[in-house]
Write an enzyme that holds these catalytic residues in place. Structure first.
Site, PDB file in Angstrom:
ATOM      1  N   TYR A  94       0.867  -1.185   0.000  1.00  0.00           N
ATOM      2  CA  TYR A  94       0.000   0.000   0.000  1.00  0.00           C
ATOM      3  C   TYR A  94       0.900   1.231   0.000  1.00  0.00           C
ATOM      4  O   TYR A  94       1.908   1.272   0.732  1.00  0.00           O
ATOM      5  CB  TYR A  94      -0.855   0.056   1.277  1.00  0.00           C
ATOM      6  CG  TYR A  94      -2.002  -0.919   1.312  1.00  0.00           C
ATOM      7  CD1 TYR A  94      -3.016  -0.863   0.369  1.00  0.00           C
ATOM      8  CD2 TYR A  94      -2.086  -1.887   2.304  1.00  0.00           C
ATOM      9  CE1 TYR A  94      -4.085  -1.762   0.404  1.00  0.00           C
ATOM     10  CE2 TYR A  94      -3.152  -2.788   2.350  1.00  0.00           C
ATOM     11  CZ  TYR A  94      -4.138  -2.711   1.386  1.00  0.00           C
ATOM     12  OH  TYR A  94      -5.189  -3.601   1.430  1.00  0.00           O
ATOM     13  N   GLU A 118      -3.443  -0.254  -3.593  1.00  0.00           N
ATOM     14  CA  GLU A 118      -4.754   0.402  -3.630  1.00  0.00           C
ATOM     15  C   GLU A 118      -5.208   0.814  -5.027  1.00  0.00           C
ATOM     16  O   GLU A 118      -6.367   1.167  -5.207  1.00  0.00           O
ATOM     17  CB  GLU A 118      -4.791   1.617  -2.688  1.00  0.00           C
ATOM     18  CG  GLU A 118      -3.955   2.814  -3.111  1.00  0.00           C
ATOM     19  CD  GLU A 118      -2.509   2.737  -2.625  1.00  0.00           C
ATOM     20  OE1 GLU A 118      -2.097   1.670  -2.139  1.00  0.00           O
ATOM     21  OE2 GLU A 118      -1.795   3.745  -2.757  1.00  0.00           O
ATOM     22  N   VAL A 239     -19.641   5.270   3.142  1.00  0.00           N
ATOM     23  CA  VAL A 239     -19.812   5.890   1.826  1.00  0.00           C
ATOM     24  C   VAL A 239     -18.453   6.104   1.164  1.00  0.00           C
ATOM     25  O   VAL A 239     -17.471   6.385   1.837  1.00  0.00           O
ATOM     26  CB  VAL A 239     -20.529   7.247   2.023  1.00  0.00           C
ATOM     27  CG1 VAL A 239     -20.398   8.118   0.808  1.00  0.00           C
ATOM     28  CG2 VAL A 239     -21.980   7.005   2.374  1.00  0.00           C
ATOM     29  N   ASP A 270     -11.243   7.501   6.927  1.00  0.00           N
ATOM     30  CA  ASP A 270      -9.966   7.598   6.189  1.00  0.00           C
ATOM     31  C   ASP A 270     -10.103   8.489   4.959  1.00  0.00           C
ATOM     32  O   ASP A 270      -9.092   8.893   4.374  1.00  0.00           O
ATOM     33  CB  ASP A 270      -9.440   6.206   5.819  1.00  0.00           C
ATOM     34  CG  ASP A 270     -10.363   5.440   4.902  1.00  0.00           C
ATOM     35  OD1 ASP A 270     -11.569   5.744   4.867  1.00  0.00           O
ATOM     36  OD2 ASP A 270      -9.882   4.538   4.199  1.00  0.00           O
TER      37      ASP A 270
HETATM   38  N1  NAD Z   1     -11.527   3.036   8.618  1.00  0.00           N
HETATM   39  C1  NAD Z   1     -10.960   1.987   8.035  1.00  0.00           C
HETATM   40  O1  NAD Z   1     -10.111   1.296   8.614  1.00  0.00           O
HETATM   41  C2  NAD Z   1     -11.362   1.611   6.640  1.00  0.00           C
HETATM   42  C3  NAD Z   1     -11.049   0.340   6.119  1.00  0.00           C
HETATM   43  C4  NAD Z   1     -11.514   0.012   4.839  1.00  0.00           C
HETATM   44  C5  NAD Z   1     -12.245   0.941   4.092  1.00  0.00           C
HETATM   45  N2  NAD Z   1     -12.514   2.184   4.635  1.00  0.00           N
HETATM   46  C6  NAD Z   1     -13.286   3.205   3.927  1.00  0.00           C
HETATM   47  O2  NAD Z   1     -14.668   2.854   3.911  1.00  0.00           O
HETATM   48  C7  NAD Z   1     -15.300   3.576   2.869  1.00  0.00           C
HETATM   49  C8  NAD Z   1     -16.197   2.642   2.060  1.00  0.00           C
HETATM   50  O3  NAD Z   1     -15.358   1.710   1.352  1.00  0.00           O
HETATM   51  P1  NAD Z   1     -15.990   0.593   0.403  1.00  0.00           P
HETATM   52  O4  NAD Z   1     -14.871  -0.321   0.044  1.00  0.00           O
HETATM   53  O5  NAD Z   1     -17.216   0.023   0.995  1.00  0.00           O
HETATM   54  O6  NAD Z   1     -16.391   1.463  -0.880  1.00  0.00           O
HETATM   55  P2  NAD Z   1     -17.404   1.032  -2.036  1.00  0.00           P
HETATM   56  O7  NAD Z   1     -17.056   1.839  -3.222  1.00  0.00           O
HETATM   57  O8  NAD Z   1     -17.457  -0.461  -2.151  1.00  0.00           O
HETATM   58  O9  NAD Z   1     -18.834   1.494  -1.478  1.00  0.00           O
HETATM   59  C9  NAD Z   1     -19.192   2.837  -1.312  1.00  0.00           C
HETATM   60  C10 NAD Z   1     -20.684   2.971  -1.494  1.00  0.00           C
HETATM   61  O10 NAD Z   1     -21.058   4.313  -1.143  1.00  0.00           O
HETATM   62  C11 NAD Z   1     -22.150   4.640  -1.975  1.00  0.00           C
HETATM   63  N3  NAD Z   1     -22.423   6.070  -1.920  1.00  0.00           N
HETATM   64  C12 NAD Z   1     -21.799   7.087  -2.572  1.00  0.00           C
HETATM   65  N4  NAD Z   1     -22.369   8.260  -2.250  1.00  0.00           N
HETATM   66  C13 NAD Z   1     -23.383   7.982  -1.390  1.00  0.00           C
HETATM   67  C14 NAD Z   1     -24.341   8.760  -0.691  1.00  0.00           C
HETATM   68  N5  NAD Z   1     -24.404  10.086  -0.829  1.00  0.00           N
HETATM   69  N6  NAD Z   1     -25.233   8.134   0.125  1.00  0.00           N
HETATM   70  C15 NAD Z   1     -25.200   6.794   0.273  1.00  0.00           C
HETATM   71  N7  NAD Z   1     -24.308   5.995  -0.349  1.00  0.00           N
HETATM   72  C16 NAD Z   1     -23.420   6.586  -1.177  1.00  0.00           C
HETATM   73  C17 NAD Z   1     -21.724   4.097  -3.345  1.00  0.00           C
HETATM   74  O11 NAD Z   1     -22.842   3.999  -4.229  1.00  0.00           O
HETATM   75  C18 NAD Z   1     -21.134   2.749  -2.958  1.00  0.00           C
HETATM   76  O12 NAD Z   1     -22.112   1.709  -3.012  1.00  0.00           O
HETATM   77  C19 NAD Z   1     -14.152   4.209   2.060  1.00  0.00           C
HETATM   78  O13 NAD Z   1     -13.999   5.549   2.460  1.00  0.00           O
HETATM   79  C20 NAD Z   1     -12.952   3.410   2.472  1.00  0.00           C
HETATM   80  O14 NAD Z   1     -11.748   4.137   2.306  1.00  0.00           O
HETATM   81  C21 NAD Z   1     -12.066   2.519   5.876  1.00  0.00           C
END
Ligand code: NAD
Length: 370
Positions: A94, A118, A239, A270
């Site tokens: 990463y 990523e 989201v 993040d």
């Molecule tokens: N905190 C952590 O340790 C950690 C770990 C992994 C992923 N994440 C984060 O989690 C988040 C989600 O990741 P993911 O892999 O599920 O992404 P993903 O792309 O699979 O899913 C995101 C979803 O959000 C939806 N979306 C977009 N705008 C929206 C809105 N206004 N209202 C409702 N839904 C909406 C999209 O249609 C999509 O289905 C990202 O920001 C990712 O970086 C954080």
């Protein structure tokens, strides 16, 4: 190829680039793998486990960097690691370079070829090396919520699944992608009442099918978010808008109308978070209370379960890592998904969005490799 696995040195990083099982695969494919002593300690893998898998154990990171043609890691290289990378060496890890000018300069200066987990893609248009960590974070989000809902932790004193005759927790998941789907799976499994919101109707259709009516789905509008958040015991923020900061969907004003002791888990922290009141927290102090609502906003959630996370990550990286080991840089030129992962090639930035975000020149791969 000579493959090297240094011990991760970023604070509180316990994962490892190659598990003993992955080492065995590389060795079976004819490669030699050098592993730094204690590299697997964070997941309970001993030097002996690595030796049995066919690895050569080395006493220091400098020996690993010095003797390897390809370095496989988890986290972005730290300053003491940039200086050990060199021209013709492949780095597979990463990177998250866009907001990290210092690291980008370090990698450019080293002359190495860096492929970022990523940005590697798959045939479905997804990000296969990010997905396993989203699966982990999604599933963990409900465990985190369950802990924060306990009365002694400041929560409502509610059991997620309730008991017969007593209603379960109402869990609202905003964003029905990888994180959201895995959060919902665990929430449903525990017996919660689950609602998922997404902006994509196609995604809502998939979720409706997937959960067979066990989850309510709603198109995500300001009205819908407000109504659901007011009635929720737990809200999971999941989201993602690719290439942008997370939209702030839950305002502080909305928060003031939430139930006291309700919990928000902002997995999207993040990317800045989707609650106006979120700020990043750590595993050492994962929650804080604001306006009576418990906030859990840990930015590296998978770090809490390095054993599961390392195996999930290795399962996903293995085919790409083996392709790199088998063919070297030619694998990048041949395979469009690995090609999408190439961020740095011998002193040039080969990933457009990263170059733009850093304000540095961009060199398309064909030009850089010509
Ligand atoms: N905190 C952590 O340790 C950690 C770990 C992994 C992923 N994440 C984060 O989690 C988040 C989600 O990741 P993911 O892999 O599920 O992404 P993903 O792309 O699979 O899913 C995101 C979803 O959000 C939806 N979306 C977009 N705008 C929206 C809105 N206004 N209202 C409702 N839904 C909406 C999209 O249609 C999509 O289905 C990202 O920001 C990712 O970086 C954080």
């Amino acid at each position: 190829m000579k493959v090297g696995v240094p011990k991760e040195i970023k604070t509180h990083e316990y994962r490892v680039g190659l598990t003993p099982g992955a080492v065995r695969e590389y060795v079976a494919a004819g490669h030699s793998v050098a592993v730094e002593t204690n590299a697997g300690a964070g997941i309970g893998a001993t030097d002996e486990d690595y030796r049995k898998a066919g690895a050569i154990l080395l006493g220091s990171a400098s020996e690993v960097f010095g003797s390897s043609e390809m370095i496989v890691k988890v986290k972005e290289p730290q300053p003491s690691e940039w200086t050990q990378l060199r021209e013709n060496q492949i780095l597979f890890t990463y990177l998250h370079l866009a907001p990290d000018a210092e690291q980008a300069k370090g990698l450019l200066k080293s002359g190495c070829t860096a492929i970022a987990y990523e940005t590697v893609t798959d045939v479905y248009g997804g990000l296969p090396l990010l997905a396993p960590m989203s699966e982990v974070a999604g599933r963990l989000s409900i465990e985190a919520a369950g802990a924060a809902l306990k009365r002694y932790a400041g929560g409502r004193g509610l059991l997620i699944g309730g008991v017969p005759g007593v209603q379960p927790a109402r869990i609202v998941v905003i964003g029905g992608g990888v994180v959201g789907t895995h959060a919902a799976r665990i929430a449903v499994g525990l017996g919660a009442e689950v609602t998922m919101l997404d902006r994509s109707i196609a995604r809502l259709r998939v979720l409706d099918e997937l959960f067979g009516g066990r989850v309510r789905t709603r198109f995500s509008t300001i009205d819908a978010v407000e109504e659901e958040v007011f009635a929720a015991d737990v809200v999971v923020g999941a989201v993602l808008v690719p290439g942008a900061s997370a939209p702030r969907l839950v305002t502080r004003k909305m928060l003031s109308s939430m139930r006291k002791g309700a919990v928000i888990v902002d997995v999207a922290i993040d990317q800045g978070g989707c609650f106006e009141t979120s700020r990043p927290t750590t595993h050492a102090e994962p929650t804080y209370e604001l306006d009576g609502v418990i906030h859990y906003c840990v930015a590296n959630m998978p770090g809490a379960v390095p054993l599961t996370s390392s195996h999930a990550l290795n399962n996903a990286t293995l085919p790409f890592g083996l392709a790199l080991a088998n063919k070297g840089f030619a694998a990048v030129l041949e395979n469009q998904h690995l090609r999408a992962g190439l961020n740095v090639y011998r002193g040039r930035l080969t990933y457009k969005a990263v170059a733009e975000s850093l304000g540095l020149p961009y060199s398309p791969i064909d030009q850089a490799a010509a």
